[in-house]
Design a protein around this motif. Structure first.
Motif, PDB file in Angstrom:
ATOM      1  N   ALA A 259       0.781  -1.329   0.089  1.00  0.00           N
ATOM      2  CA  ALA A 259       0.025   0.042  -0.029  1.00  0.00           C
ATOM      3  C   ALA A 259       0.904   1.075  -0.224  1.00  0.00           C
ATOM      4  O   ALA A 259       2.082   1.160   0.153  1.00  0.00           O
TER       5      ALA A 259
ATOM      6  N   SER B 182       0.344   9.173   0.819  1.00  0.00           N
ATOM      7  CA  SER B 182      -0.999   8.964   0.219  1.00  0.00           C
ATOM      8  C   SER B 182      -1.758  10.238   0.321  1.00  0.00           C
ATOM      9  O   SER B 182      -2.730  10.423  -0.562  1.00  0.00           O
TER      10      SER B 182
ATOM     11  N   ASN C  54      -3.978   1.882  -3.732  1.00  0.00           N
ATOM     12  CA  ASN C  54      -4.604   0.946  -2.695  1.00  0.00           C
ATOM     13  C   ASN C  54      -6.028   0.510  -3.261  1.00  0.00           C
ATOM     14  O   ASN C  54      -6.393  -0.346  -2.471  1.00  0.00           O
TER      15      ASN C  54
ATOM     16  N   TYR D 182      -6.090   7.612   2.738  1.00  0.00           N
ATOM     17  CA  TYR D 182      -5.578   6.317   2.929  1.00  0.00           C
ATOM     18  C   TYR D 182      -6.674   5.540   3.595  1.00  0.00           C
ATOM     19  O   TYR D 182      -7.025   4.361   3.343  1.00  0.00           O
TER      20      TYR D 182
ATOM     21  N   SER E 288      -9.321   4.380   1.390  1.00  0.00           N
ATOM     22  CA  SER E 288      -8.735   3.442   0.589  1.00  0.00           C
ATOM     23  C   SER E 288      -9.067   1.887   1.236  1.00  0.00           C
ATOM     24  O   SER E 288      -9.075   0.982   0.784  1.00  0.00           O
ATOM     25  N   LYS E 289      -8.787   2.034   2.542  1.00  0.00           N
ATOM     26  CA  LYS E 289      -8.857   0.748   3.438  1.00  0.00           C
ATOM     27  C   LYS E 289     -10.499   0.365   3.488  1.00  0.00           C
ATOM     28  O   LYS E 289     -10.499  -0.918   3.353  1.00  0.00           O
TER      29      LYS E 289
END
Ligand SMILES: NC(=O)c1ccc[n+]([C@@H]2O[C@H](COP(=O)([O-])OP(=O)(O)OC[C@H]3O[C@@H](n4cnc5c(N)ncnc54)[C@H](O)[C@@H]3O)[C@@H](O)[C@H]2O)c1
Length: 317
Positions: free
Chosen positions: A77, A83, A94, A143, A146-147
């Motif tokens: 990632a 990011s 990601n 970030y 994206s998770k």
């Protein structure tokens, strides 16, 4: 013998996981945009590597076809602050990267994909003291977005294509190899490393600032444990994890217990202190404990002792 493809295999977590899997007799293939021949050569056991970008469909497909893994651990990632400085690139690595891994796994009939998610998948509305496993995820960073997106994509592939997707949500990870530049929570690791190397370090937060962390060896082992868990006992696909909460003062005290001449001081920065205080201290990990027997091994003193020993006598990683 299980063959595992680790994306982001030359990263902080990927290296520890690669060595643990190889030590337990597995075959490991690392996929990364970086290469590090020295790490591969020093590794005991069967570790090889492939170069390629998660953001590039052809390179991901090529890597999966070449590696022919039984399982993929997807830990590659783009992390903060990069990011957030380059959100478009973070989307490609990601989010498109996770899609590429899931789709390549589906096409190549790879049975399992294990994903490294994060506390950052929760947003500013999450409780600071204890975040339930199923708390609503409203992150405000690219970030974090994206998770969450990767978790939901994985669940979709599980429902739609029966892909055995599993994920853990890590708190900030603590251990040798965490780069100083890898986000504001990295100071806990840098403090121990500097002390072990005989260099001074000033904590950038007020002494009472608490941080919830997980020691790197527990983090890497959690990925092996969730991969090995009996599918029938899993009630969820994504699980919160927790290690221990430590204040900066408690960390300084622990460092001095293991490095008596350590020069640890405090030079608090208001912005960093506020940011660290905004991160949930504890992810409620009871579901992981019940469903697949998750149990961290390292407490603060054990983690600092191992960290100091590893820094002074670097084996692998
Ligand atoms: N370190 C932490 O505190 C922490 C906390 C929560 C979650 N996580 C998650 O754990 C996973 C591993 O984190 P880490 O700490 O090892 O990070 P890291 O930055 O050390 O490792 C990430 C690896 O991914 C590789 N990578 C980046 N872009 C790539 C691309 N386009 N294609 C292929 N590889 C690429 C990097 O070269 C690096 O080796 C990440 O998914 C991260 O979001 C980490």
């Amino acid at each position: 013998m299980t063959r595992t493809l680790i994306t982001g295999g030359f990263g902080f977590i990927g290296r520890y996981l690669a060595q643990m899997l190889a030590d337990s007799g597995g075959e490991v293939v690392l996929l990364d945009i970086l290469s590090d021949d020295a790490f591969v050569q020093q590794s005991t056991g069967q570790v090889t590597s492939l170069k390629g970008s998660l953001a590039n469909w052809a390179e991901v497909m090529d890597a999966v076809v070449t590696a022919k893994p039984d399982q993929v651990v997807h830990s590659g990632a783009m992390l903060p602050p990069t990011s957030e400085a380059t959100p478009q690139a973070a989307f490609e690595v990601n989010i498109t990267g996770t899609y590429n891994i899931l789709e390549a796994a589906r096409l190549c009939d790879i049975k399992q994909v294990v994903y490294a998610s994060s506390v950052a998948s929760f947003g500013p509305d999450a409780p600071r003291d204890l975040v339930p496993n199923d708390f609503a995820q409203h992150p405000t960073s690219m970030y974090g977005v994206s998770k969450v997106c990767s978790e939901r994509l994985g669940e979709y592939y599980h429902r739609r294509f029966n892909l055995d997707f599993r994920a853990v949500r890590f708190p900030p990870i603590f251990g040798l190899g965490r780069a100083a530049s890898s986000g504001l929570t990295a100071f806990t690791s840098v403090a121990v490393e500097e002390a072990a190397l005989g260099r001074p370090f000033a904590m950038p937060v007020v002494p009472e600032t608490p941080t919830g962390v997980l020691y790197i060896r527990d983090a890497a082992r959690s990925l092996m444990d969730i991969a090995a868990a009996d599918n029938a006992s899993l009630t969820h696909r994504c699980y919160n994890l927790h290690g221990f909460v430590v204040t900066a003062q408690e960390l300084a005290d622990a460092i001095r217990r293991h490095v008596p001449d350590a020069q640890v001081s405090f030079d608090p920065d208001d912005q960093i202190t506020t940011f660290i205080r905004s991160i949930p201290q504890k992810l409620d990990d009871r579901l992981a404990r019940t469903d697949w027997g998750w149990q961290p091994v390292f407490n603060l003193d054990e983690a600092v002792a191992d960290f100091v020993k590893t820094t002074r006598h670097p084996n692998i990683p």
